[in-house]
Design an enzyme around this catalytic site. Structure first.
Site, PDB file in Angstrom:
ATOM      1  N   ASN A   1       0.855  -1.185   0.000  1.00 17.64           N
ATOM      2  CA  ASN A   1       0.000   0.000   0.000  1.00 17.64           C
ATOM      3  C   ASN A   1       0.891   1.235   0.000  1.00 17.64           C
ATOM      4  OD1 ASN A   1      -2.290  -1.664   0.203  1.00 17.64           O
ATOM      5  ND2 ASN A   1      -2.113  -1.742   2.431  1.00 17.64           N
TER       6      ASN A   1
ATOM      7  N   HIS B   1       6.967  -1.611   3.082  1.00 17.93           N
ATOM      8  CA  HIS B   1       6.771  -3.025   3.432  1.00 17.93           C
ATOM      9  C   HIS B   1       5.951  -3.721   2.361  1.00 17.93           C
ATOM     10  CE1 HIS B   1       3.694  -0.502   5.321  1.00 17.93           C
ATOM     11  NE2 HIS B   1       2.836  -1.497   5.116  1.00 17.93           N
TER      12      HIS B   1
HETATM   13  P1  AMP Z   1      -0.134  -0.772   5.819  1.00 17.06           P
HETATM   14  O1  AMP Z   1      -1.461  -0.454   6.459  1.00 17.06           O
HETATM   15  O2  AMP Z   1      -0.195  -1.348   4.457  1.00 17.06           O
HETATM   16  O3  AMP Z   1       0.806   0.409   5.940  1.00 17.06           O
HETATM   17  O4  AMP Z   1       0.478  -1.950   6.686  1.00 17.06           O
HETATM   18  C1  AMP Z   1       0.991  -1.739   7.964  1.00 17.06           C
HETATM   19  C2  AMP Z   1       0.785  -3.009   8.709  1.00 17.06           C
HETATM   20  O5  AMP Z   1       1.622  -2.989   9.854  1.00 17.06           O
HETATM   21  C3  AMP Z   1      -0.648  -3.190   9.226  1.00 17.06           C
HETATM   22  O6  AMP Z   1      -1.233  -4.311   8.571  1.00 17.06           O
HETATM   23  C4  AMP Z   1      -0.461  -3.400  10.729  1.00 17.06           C
HETATM   24  O7  AMP Z   1      -1.267  -4.430  11.244  1.00 17.06           O
HETATM   25  C5  AMP Z   1       1.010  -3.741  10.839  1.00 17.06           C
HETATM   26  N1  AMP Z   1       1.615  -3.399  12.113  1.00 17.06           N
HETATM   27  C6  AMP Z   1       1.496  -2.229  12.789  1.00 17.06           C
HETATM   28  N2  AMP Z   1       2.211  -2.288  13.943  1.00 17.06           N
HETATM   29  C7  AMP Z   1       2.789  -3.519  13.968  1.00 17.06           C
HETATM   30  C8  AMP Z   1       3.636  -4.192  14.893  1.00 17.06           C
HETATM   31  N3  AMP Z   1       4.049  -3.613  16.024  1.00 17.06           N
HETATM   32  N4  AMP Z   1       4.026  -5.453  14.606  1.00 17.06           N
HETATM   33  C9  AMP Z   1       3.611  -6.050  13.463  1.00 17.06           C
HETATM   34  N5  AMP Z   1       2.836  -5.459  12.557  1.00 17.06           N
HETATM   35  C10 AMP Z   1       2.413  -4.220  12.802  1.00 17.06           C
END
Ligand code: AMP
Ligand code: ZN
Length: 142
Positions: free
Chosen positions: A89, A102
Site C-alpha cells: 500500500n 513493506h
Molecule cells: P499498511 O497499512 O499497508 O501500511 O500496513 C501496515 C501493517 O503494519 C498493518 O497491517 C499493521 O497491522 C502492521 N503493524 C502495525 N504495527 C505492527 C507491529 N508492532 N508489529 C507487526 N505489525 C504491525
C-alpha cells in the site's frame, strides 16, 4: 543503515519493539503482521528506512524484492494456501498506515478468509488512442 527514531518498523528491526520474526539478513527483516488478515500474513521490509515505493532507490528495491520469493515459498510450504496476494500500500489513500516500505504477503485460503480487494475494471472506457496517450504520459516521466 538509515533509520528513523520515530518509526515503528525501524524499532522492530532494532529489537526495541517485539515481533514474531520470520526471516532476517543484512538487508531485510520479515515478521508477522500483528493484525493477521490470514494465518501467516507476513511483512517484509528493508532495513534501510524508506517511506514507500516512491522513495525507494533501485538497489534497495532489488534487494528487498529478491527476498520476497523465498519468504513466499516458506509460507506456502508451511500452510499450503490456495494462493497469495503480494502487495504494498502506497500513500494514506491507498491504505498505507506505516510509512516504512513493506511488502505484505497474504496467504489465501478461501473466499471468506478475510482478504477483500475486489476491483471493477473499465476496459471499455478507453479507445486504443487513449491507451497510447495514457502509456505515453507515464513513459515520458521514466
Ligand atoms: P499498511 O497499512 O499497508 O501500511 O500496513 C501496515 C501493517 O503494519 C498493518 O497491517 C499493521 O497491522 C502492521 N503493524 C502495525 N504495527 C505492527 C507491529 N508492532 N508489529 C507487526 N505489525 C504491525
Ligand atoms: Zn523505518
Amino acid at each position: 543503515m538509515t533509520h528513523d527514531t520515530n518509526c515503528i518498523f525501524c524499532k522492530i528491526i532494532n529489537g526495541e519493539i517485539p515481533s514474531a520474526k520470520v526471516y532476517e539478513d543484512e538487508a531485510v527483516y520479515a515478521f508477522l503482521d500483528i493484525s493477521q488478515v490470514t494465518k501467516g500474513h507476513t511483512l517484509i521490509v528493508p532495513k534501510t528506512h524508506v517511506k514507500n515505493i516512491y522513495e525507494t532507490k533501485e538497489e534497495v528495491a532489488s534487494t528487498l524484492f529478491a527476498r520476497v520469493p523465498k519468504v513466499a515459498r516458506a509460507i506456502e510450504k508451511a500452510f499450503n494456501p490456495a494462493g497469495m496476494n503480494v502487495l504494498s500500500n502506497t500513500g494514506e489513500f491507498a491504505g498505507q498506515s506505516v510509512f516504512h516500505l513493506h511488502i505484505h504477503l497474504i496467504p489465501r485460503y478461501d473466499e471468506s478468509d478475510g482478504y477483500n480487494a475486489k476491483w471493477v475494471t473499465h476496459n471499455d472506457d478507453y479507445t486504443n488512442e487513449e491507451r497510447q496517450a495514457i502509456a505515453e504520459a507515464i513513459s515520458v516521466n521514466i
